[in-house]
Write a protein that holds these residues in place. Structure first.
Motif, PDB file in Angstrom:
ATOM      1  N   GLY A 222       0.629  -1.323   0.029  1.00  0.00           N
ATOM      2  CA  GLY A 222       0.021   0.005  -0.109  1.00  0.00           C
ATOM      3  C   GLY A 222       0.782   1.224   0.055  1.00  0.00           C
ATOM      4  O   GLY A 222       1.967   1.254  -0.514  1.00  0.00           O
ATOM      5  N   LYS A 223       0.348   2.395   0.436  1.00  0.00           N
ATOM      6  CA  LYS A 223       1.069   3.726   0.753  1.00  0.00           C
ATOM      7  C   LYS A 223       2.247   3.429   1.570  1.00  0.00           C
ATOM      8  O   LYS A 223       2.084   3.066   2.512  1.00  0.00           O
ATOM      9  CB  LYS A 223      -0.059   4.733   1.075  1.00  0.00           C
ATOM     10  N   VAL A 224       3.368   4.047   1.124  1.00  0.00           N
ATOM     11  CA  VAL A 224       4.391   4.106   1.909  1.00  0.00           C
ATOM     12  C   VAL A 224       4.861   5.510   2.322  1.00  0.00           C
ATOM     13  O   VAL A 224       4.861   6.561   1.406  1.00  0.00           O
ATOM     14  CB  VAL A 224       5.788   3.578   0.991  1.00  0.00           C
ATOM     15  N   TYR A 225       5.152   5.864   3.552  1.00  0.00           N
ATOM     16  CA  TYR A 225       5.454   7.338   3.810  1.00  0.00           C
ATOM     17  C   TYR A 225       7.015   7.424   3.361  1.00  0.00           C
ATOM     18  O   TYR A 225       7.639   6.670   3.491  1.00  0.00           O
ATOM     19  CB  TYR A 225       5.376   7.511   5.691  1.00  0.00           C
ATOM     20  N   SER A 226       7.208   8.892   3.276  1.00  0.00           N
ATOM     21  CA  SER A 226       8.551   9.215   3.230  1.00  0.00           C
ATOM     22  C   SER A 226       9.342   9.532   4.624  1.00  0.00           C
ATOM     23  O   SER A 226       8.546   9.750   5.438  1.00  0.00           O
ATOM     24  CB  SER A 226       8.534  10.632   2.372  1.00  0.00           C
ATOM     25  N   PRO A 227      10.797   9.495   4.762  1.00  0.00           N
ATOM     26  CA  PRO A 227      11.241   9.617   5.802  1.00  0.00           C
ATOM     27  C   PRO A 227      11.060  10.996   6.647  1.00  0.00           C
ATOM     28  O   PRO A 227      10.832  11.219   7.697  1.00  0.00           O
ATOM     29  CB  PRO A 227      12.834   9.435   5.644  1.00  0.00           C
ATOM     30  N   GLN A 228      10.842  12.034   5.632  1.00  0.00           N
ATOM     31  CA  GLN A 228      10.449  13.540   6.056  1.00  0.00           C
ATOM     32  C   GLN A 228       8.984  13.658   6.445  1.00  0.00           C
ATOM     33  O   GLN A 228       9.067  14.357   7.716  1.00  0.00           O
ATOM     34  CB  GLN A 228      10.516  14.398   4.933  1.00  0.00           C
ATOM     35  N   ASP A 229       8.126  12.945   6.055  1.00  0.00           N
ATOM     36  CA  ASP A 229       6.650  13.032   6.701  1.00  0.00           C
ATOM     37  C   ASP A 229       6.693  12.297   8.156  1.00  0.00           C
ATOM     38  O   ASP A 229       6.287  12.966   9.069  1.00  0.00           O
ATOM     39  CB  ASP A 229       6.053  12.199   5.700  1.00  0.00           C
ATOM     40  N   THR A 230       7.519  11.357   7.986  1.00  0.00           N
ATOM     41  CA  THR A 230       7.691  10.380   9.573  1.00  0.00           C
ATOM     42  C   THR A 230       8.367  11.422  10.433  1.00  0.00           C
ATOM     43  O   THR A 230       7.819  11.527  11.824  1.00  0.00           O
ATOM     44  CB  THR A 230       8.211   9.138   9.442  1.00  0.00           C
ATOM     45  N   ALA A 231       9.412  11.813  10.014  1.00  0.00           N
ATOM     46  CA  ALA A 231      10.256  12.855  11.010  1.00  0.00           C
ATOM     47  C   ALA A 231       9.442  14.027  11.520  1.00  0.00           C
ATOM     48  O   ALA A 231       9.440  14.547  12.701  1.00  0.00           O
ATOM     49  CB  ALA A 231      11.536  13.297  10.393  1.00  0.00           C
ATOM     50  N   GLU A 232       8.625  14.790  10.410  1.00  0.00           N
ATOM     51  CA  GLU A 232       7.913  15.731  10.836  1.00  0.00           C
ATOM     52  C   GLU A 232       6.706  15.230  12.028  1.00  0.00           C
ATOM     53  O   GLU A 232       6.626  16.066  12.842  1.00  0.00           O
ATOM     54  CB  GLU A 232       7.085  16.255   9.599  1.00  0.00           C
ATOM     55  N   ALA A 233       6.313  14.107  12.028  1.00  0.00           N
ATOM     56  CA  ALA A 233       5.268  13.873  12.975  1.00  0.00           C
ATOM     57  C   ALA A 233       5.981  13.613  14.033  1.00  0.00           C
ATOM     58  O   ALA A 233       5.218  13.816  15.163  1.00  0.00           O
ATOM     59  CB  ALA A 233       4.604  12.472  12.207  1.00  0.00           C
ATOM     60  N   ILE A 234       7.075  12.948  14.044  1.00  0.00           N
ATOM     61  CA  ILE A 234       7.738  12.749  15.302  1.00  0.00           C
ATOM     62  C   ILE A 234       8.167  13.933  16.084  1.00  0.00           C
ATOM     63  O   ILE A 234       8.201  14.133  17.311  1.00  0.00           O
ATOM     64  CB  ILE A 234       8.984  11.859  15.072  1.00  0.00           C
ATOM     65  N   TYR A 235       8.533  15.038  15.246  1.00  0.00           N
ATOM     66  CA  TYR A 235       9.107  16.076  15.896  1.00  0.00           C
ATOM     67  C   TYR A 235       7.737  16.963  16.524  1.00  0.00           C
ATOM     68  O   TYR A 235       7.952  17.265  17.540  1.00  0.00           O
ATOM     69  CB  TYR A 235       9.719  17.068  14.637  1.00  0.00           C
ATOM     70  N   ARG A 236       6.462  16.960  15.734  1.00  0.00           N
ATOM     71  CA  ARG A 236       5.606  17.560  16.283  1.00  0.00           C
ATOM     72  C   ARG A 236       4.981  16.620  17.834  1.00  0.00           C
ATOM     73  O   ARG A 236       4.764  17.237  18.560  1.00  0.00           O
ATOM     74  CB  ARG A 236       4.061  17.443  15.577  1.00  0.00           C
ATOM     75  N   GLY A 237       5.223  15.396  17.564  1.00  0.00           N
ATOM     76  CA  GLY A 237       5.072  14.478  18.812  1.00  0.00           C
ATOM     77  C   GLY A 237       5.869  14.728  19.893  1.00  0.00           C
ATOM     78  O   GLY A 237       5.483  14.855  21.331  1.00  0.00           O
ATOM     79  N   ALA A 238       6.974  15.090  19.498  1.00  0.00           N
ATOM     80  CA  ALA A 238       8.137  15.506  20.777  1.00  0.00           C
ATOM     81  C   ALA A 238       7.704  16.821  21.355  1.00  0.00           C
ATOM     82  O   ALA A 238       8.062  17.073  22.503  1.00  0.00           O
ATOM     83  CB  ALA A 238       9.489  15.670  20.109  1.00  0.00           C
ATOM     84  N   VAL A 239       7.516  17.860  20.366  1.00  0.00           N
ATOM     85  CA  VAL A 239       6.985  19.228  20.991  1.00  0.00           C
ATOM     86  C   VAL A 239       5.866  19.031  22.072  1.00  0.00           C
ATOM     87  O   VAL A 239       5.788  19.776  22.827  1.00  0.00           O
ATOM     88  CB  VAL A 239       6.677  20.079  19.892  1.00  0.00           C
ATOM     89  N   ARG A 240       4.906  18.209  21.737  1.00  0.00           N
ATOM     90  CA  ARG A 240       3.870  17.891  22.651  1.00  0.00           C
ATOM     91  C   ARG A 240       4.222  16.985  23.767  1.00  0.00           C
ATOM     92  O   ARG A 240       3.123  16.623  24.683  1.00  0.00           O
ATOM     93  CB  ARG A 240       2.724  17.576  21.740  1.00  0.00           C
ATOM     94  N   ARG A 241       5.023  16.444  23.809  1.00  0.00           N
ATOM     95  CA  ARG A 241       5.711  15.344  24.590  1.00  0.00           C
ATOM     96  C   ARG A 241       4.794  13.996  24.750  1.00  0.00           C
ATOM     97  O   ARG A 241       3.997  14.116  25.952  1.00  0.00           O
ATOM     98  CB  ARG A 241       5.871  16.011  26.250  1.00  0.00           C
ATOM     99  N   LYS A 242       4.299  13.767  23.792  1.00  0.00           N
ATOM    100  CA  LYS A 242       3.529  12.473  23.583  1.00  0.00           C
ATOM    101  C   LYS A 242       3.964  11.287  24.086  1.00  0.00           C
ATOM    102  O   LYS A 242       5.212  11.014  24.353  1.00  0.00           O
ATOM    103  CB  LYS A 242       3.048  12.548  22.326  1.00  0.00           C
ATOM    104  N   ARG A 243       3.278  10.283  24.467  1.00  0.00           N
ATOM    105  CA  ARG A 243       3.570   8.944  25.094  1.00  0.00           C
ATOM    106  C   ARG A 243       3.915   7.909  24.168  1.00  0.00           C
ATOM    107  O   ARG A 243       4.472   7.147  24.099  1.00  0.00           O
ATOM    108  CB  ARG A 243       2.627   8.438  26.315  1.00  0.00           C
ATOM    109  N   LEU A 244       3.022   8.109  23.276  1.00  0.00           N
ATOM    110  CA  LEU A 244       2.694   7.113  22.100  1.00  0.00           C
ATOM    111  C   LEU A 244       2.355   7.722  20.788  1.00  0.00           C
ATOM    112  O   LEU A 244       1.364   8.430  20.731  1.00  0.00           O
ATOM    113  CB  LEU A 244       1.540   6.037  22.617  1.00  0.00           C
ATOM    114  N   LEU A 245       2.968   7.316  19.869  1.00  0.00           N
ATOM    115  CA  LEU A 245       2.723   8.027  18.550  1.00  0.00           C
ATOM    116  C   LEU A 245       2.603   6.781  17.501  1.00  0.00           C
ATOM    117  O   LEU A 245       3.473   6.241  17.237  1.00  0.00           O
ATOM    118  CB  LEU A 245       3.959   8.925  18.131  1.00  0.00           C
TER     119      LEU A 245
END
Length: 281
Positions: A222-245
Motif C-alpha cells: 500500500g501507501k508508503v511514507y517518506s522519511p521526511q513525513d515520518t520525521a515531521e510527525a515525530i517532531y510534532r509529537g516531541a514538541v507535545r511530549r506525547k507518550r505514544l505516537l
C-alpha cells in the motif's frame, strides 16, 4: 493545515537543546536530524559510517547552521556508547533529547534463521536502545528532557518472516513502558513511536537466515511514507511530549481487527503486510 505546520516549524521548544540521534545518517534518523536542526537544536549523531557522518555534519552546518558532533559508534557496544555519550556531554554540557532510532531488520523464516541473527537483531534494536538510555539518562533527568524510541508497526501487528525483528520491537515496549512509570515524577518524557512502512534504506542491509546481507523489497503493498513525513510527525509529537505516537499505513479498522479478531486479521491482513500477493484461484 499549513498554519499548523508553520506554527510547529517556528516553535522554539528545541532551540539550543542537545538532541542525540542514533542511526543519524540515513532514513528517518537523517530526516530527524534535519528537522531538529531546523528547530534550532544542537545535534549529536551516532552511526557506523564515519564518511557519512562527516558529510551529514557538513550538510547541517552549511544548510541549517547547526552545531553537530558526529561520532562513529556501534550502539551494540556498551563501552563505545558510554564513551560517545561522555564526549557529547563534554562538548555540549548535557543531553536534552535521546532518539533511539538505530535498527536493523531481517527476512527469513524462523526455522531457517540462525541464532546469531536473533542475537544481532536484539543487540542493535533492543540492547542498543538500552545502552544509549542508560548512558544518557542522568543528563536527561537533570534537564527534565525526553527519550524517543523508534518502535514499529510490528509492535501491534505480526508480520511473516520477521520473528527476530518483531521480538526486538516488543522488547522495546516492555522496557520503555516500564521505564516511563519509573520516571513519571522526574519530569522526563518517554515517547514510543510506531511508524508504518517508510521508504528507508534499512531493507538494503537486511539480514537473511544465515546472517548474510541481502537487499529486500519493501514488503508493504500500500501507501508508503517518506522519511521526511515520518520525521515531521515525530517532531510534532516531541514538541507535545506525547507518550505514544502511532503512524501507521494500516488504518484503525485493521488495528481493531488485529486486537479483537486476531485470526481474521492474520488471514486477511498479515499476508498483505508481509508483501505476499494473493494467490490466484
Amino acid at each position: 493545515m499549513r498554519r499548523v505546520i508553520r506554527k510547529v516549524f517556528r516553535n522554539k521548544v528545541f532551540d539550543r537543546k542537545v538532541v542525540l540521534i542514533t542511526g543519524g545518517c540515513a532514513g528517518i534518523g537523517r530526516a530527524l536530524a534535519v528537522r531538529f536542526a531546523q528547530g534550532g537544536a544542537r545535534l549529536v549523531l551516532l552511526d557506523l559510517d564515519q564518511a557519512a557522518l562527516d558529510g551529514m555534519a557538513q550538510h547541517l552546518a552549511d544548510h541549517h547552521n547547526a552545531e553537530t558532533l558526529a561520532l562513529r559508534c556501534d550502539v551494540a557496544d556498551a563501552q563505545a556508547v558510554r564513551a560517545a555519550v561522555a564526549l557529547a556531554v563534554e562538548r555540549f554540557g548535557g543531553i536534552d533529547v535521546l532518539v533511539n532510532n538505530a535498527g536493523i531488520t531481517h527476512r527469513s523464516a524462523f526455522v531457517e534463521t540462525d541464532l546469531a541473527v536473533f542475537e544481532r537483531i536484539m543487540a542493535v534494536n533492543y540492547f542498543g536502545a538500552l545502552h544509549c538510555t542508560q548512558a544518557a539518562l542522568p543528563s536527561i533527568q537533570a534537564r527534565r528532557g525526553q527519550i524517543i524510541v523508534l518502535s514499529s508497526l510490528s509492535g501491534f501487528a505480526p508480520m511473516l518472516y520477521r520473528s527476530a525483528y518483531n521480538a526486538s520491537k516488543h522488547a522495546l515496549h516492555g522496557l520503555f513502558e516500564s521505564l516511563r512509570l519509573e520516571l513519571r515524577d522526574s519530569g522526563v518524557n518517554v515517547m514510543l513511536v510506531c511508524p508504518g512502512f517508510t521508504a528507508t534504506d534499512i531493507r538494503k542491509h537486511a539480514l537473511v537466515g544465515d546472517g548474510s546481507v541481502t537487499p529486500q523489497p519493501l514488503p508493504f503493498l500500500g501507501k508508503v511514507y517518506s522519511p521526511q513525513d515520518t520525521a515531521e510527525a515525530i517532531y510534532r509529537g516531541a514538541v507535545r511530549r506525547k507518550r505514544l505516537l502511532v503512524l501507521s499505513n494500516v488504518n484503525w479498522g485493521a488495528r481493531l481487527l488485529a486486537r479483537f479478531c486476531p485470526r481474521l486479521f492474520e488471514r486477511v491482513m498479515v499476508p498483505r503486510l508481509s508483501g505476499l500477493k494473493p494467490q490466484a484461484r
